[in-house]
Design an enzyme around this catalytic site. Structure first.
Site, PDB file in Angstrom:
ATOM      1  N   ASP A  29       0.871  -0.916  -0.471  1.00 45.39           N
ATOM      2  CA  ASP A  29      -0.335  -0.475  -0.202  1.00 45.39           C
ATOM      3  C   ASP A  29       0.935   1.064  -0.137  1.00 45.39           C
ATOM      4  OD1 ASP A  29      -3.130  -1.104   1.655  1.00 45.39           O
ATOM      5  OD2 ASP A  29      -1.406  -2.436   1.356  1.00 45.39           O
ATOM      6  N   THR A  77      -6.953  -5.169   0.275  1.00 43.74           N
ATOM      7  CA  THR A  77      -5.870  -5.242   1.271  1.00 43.74           C
ATOM      8  C   THR A  77      -5.788  -5.905   2.202  1.00 43.74           C
ATOM      9  OG1 THR A  77      -4.990  -2.658   1.061  1.00 43.74           O
ATOM     10  CG2 THR A  77      -3.935  -3.859   3.038  1.00 43.74           C
TER      11      THR A  77
END
Ligand code: AMP
Ligand code: MG
Ligand code: MG
Length: 331
Positions: free
Chosen positions: A74, A145
């Site tokens: 990320d 995620t």
């Protein structure tokens, strides 16, 4: 979240050369150059997502809790996307999901290429006069995620959405692990892109069989409200998968007929690119009240009134949202 200007002297020089090349008479318009750049940047992002997974060290951090995670992928991908686009388009407003300290970005993360296919595409004249400072780019460096950390790799996408006058007009979605279970010669990963008025590309448009109601929804952020709303739509099947980008891919590839998320939690960076791509092929994405989202740079990030989307028959789903759900979800 607001990506700041970066210190990238070496690459800036390369980019001024590229800009000069575009001053010729048939130069692609700004939006074409930005979507083409976003396509290349998203491909690099997909490679970074795979590299971090292969490294074996995800560097997981809990943001607001165990269902709201951030990994090294990320962080690196957001740096890569924001810095790369800022090099070529310094006056853009770029808003990324992750709250990162402003620091120099490694040159290895910079991508200044542009998709030839998109540069050659014909863009409608309505986009001719858009200025860089009028565009807002919403970046979800890694959507899904939670699923990434759990090995549900095909749920993961990288989202780059482009908004003009508050409206999502273009989007790029990279799916880093597309085909990862196919084996053989199958190419790993793909990039889907779309622009309002042109269409969407990088996949084969398919609809669910006529009359079937297949609802795709969250797997990790469910609630009674989410489930009550889905039940009121009388679905033939419910598919629970991660990621907003992944769910829009399901809609455009005939895996689901509606995306229903009667809950706050999804943000503007989750919906901007998916919305543009879905709208480019005639679908519709709104909140649970049927209100369109506003992507101006100063808007609230949270989509507090949920997300409702369909490729076809949007009205079937919108008309079945219970009043109790609408009352619980204030825009
Ligand atoms: P999901 O369908 O649960 O994968 O959610 C789609 C997107 O919205 C993902 O980026 C999630 O991280 C985000 N999201 C949805 N609900 C929440 C929540 N309660 N907290 C944090 N993020 C959420
Ligand atoms: Mg997301
Ligand atoms: Mg994300």
């Amino acid at each position: 979240m607001l990506c700041r200007p970066l210190h990238l002297l070496a690459v800036s020089a390369v980019c001024s050369l590229r800009r000069a090349a575009f001053t010729m008479s048939s130069a692609p318009i700004l939006l074409a150059r930005l979507v083409a750049a976003a396509h290349s940047v998203a491909e690099k992002a997909g490679a970074t997502v795979r590299d971090v997974m292969s490294s074996g060290d995800l560097g997981i951090i809990e943001k607001t809790g165990a269902n709201d995670l951030q990994t090294a992928a990320d962080r690196l991908v957001q740096q890569s996307i924001c810095a790369s686009l800022a090099v070529t388009f310094p006056r853009l407003t770029i808003i990324g999901e992750e709250d990162l300290p402003s620091e120099d970005v490694s040159e290895e993360l910079i991508e200044t290429g542009a998709s030839e296919e998109i540069l050659k595409a014909t863009f409608p004249s309505q986009y001719n006069n858009i200025k860089e400072e009028e565009l807002v780019v919403w970046v979800d460096p890694l959507d899904g995620t939670k699923e990434y950390t759990e090995g549900l790799l095909d749920h993961v996408t990288v989202l780059i959405g482009i908004a003009y006058e508050g409206k999502a007009i273009a989007g790029v979605i990279n799916q880093p692990y597309y085909n990862y279970q196919a084996g053989g010669d199958a190419v790993l990963g793909r990039t889907i892109w779309g622009v309002l008025g042109i269409g969407a590309f990088g996949f084969k448009l398919k609809e669910v069989p006529e009359g079937q109601h297949i609802i795709t929804t969250t797997r990790s952020h469910s609630s009674k409200l989410v489930n009550d709303c889905i039940a009121a739509m009388n679905p033939d099947k419910v598919v629970r998968v991660g990621g907003a980008g992944n769910k829009i891919i399901q809609l455009i590839e005939g895996q689901a007929s509606a995306y229903v998320f009667a809950s706050p939690g999804c943000k503007k960076w989750d919906t901007c690119a998916p919305e543009a791509i879905l709208h480019a092929v005639g679908g519709k994405l709104t909140d649970m009240h049927g209100n369109t989202f506003d992507y101006h740079k100063d808007v609230k990030h949270m989509n507090s009134a949920g997300v409702l989307a369909a490729l076809r028959n949007f009205n079937y789903y919108a008309s079945r949202v219970p009043e109790s759900v609408k009352q619980a979800l204030v825009p």
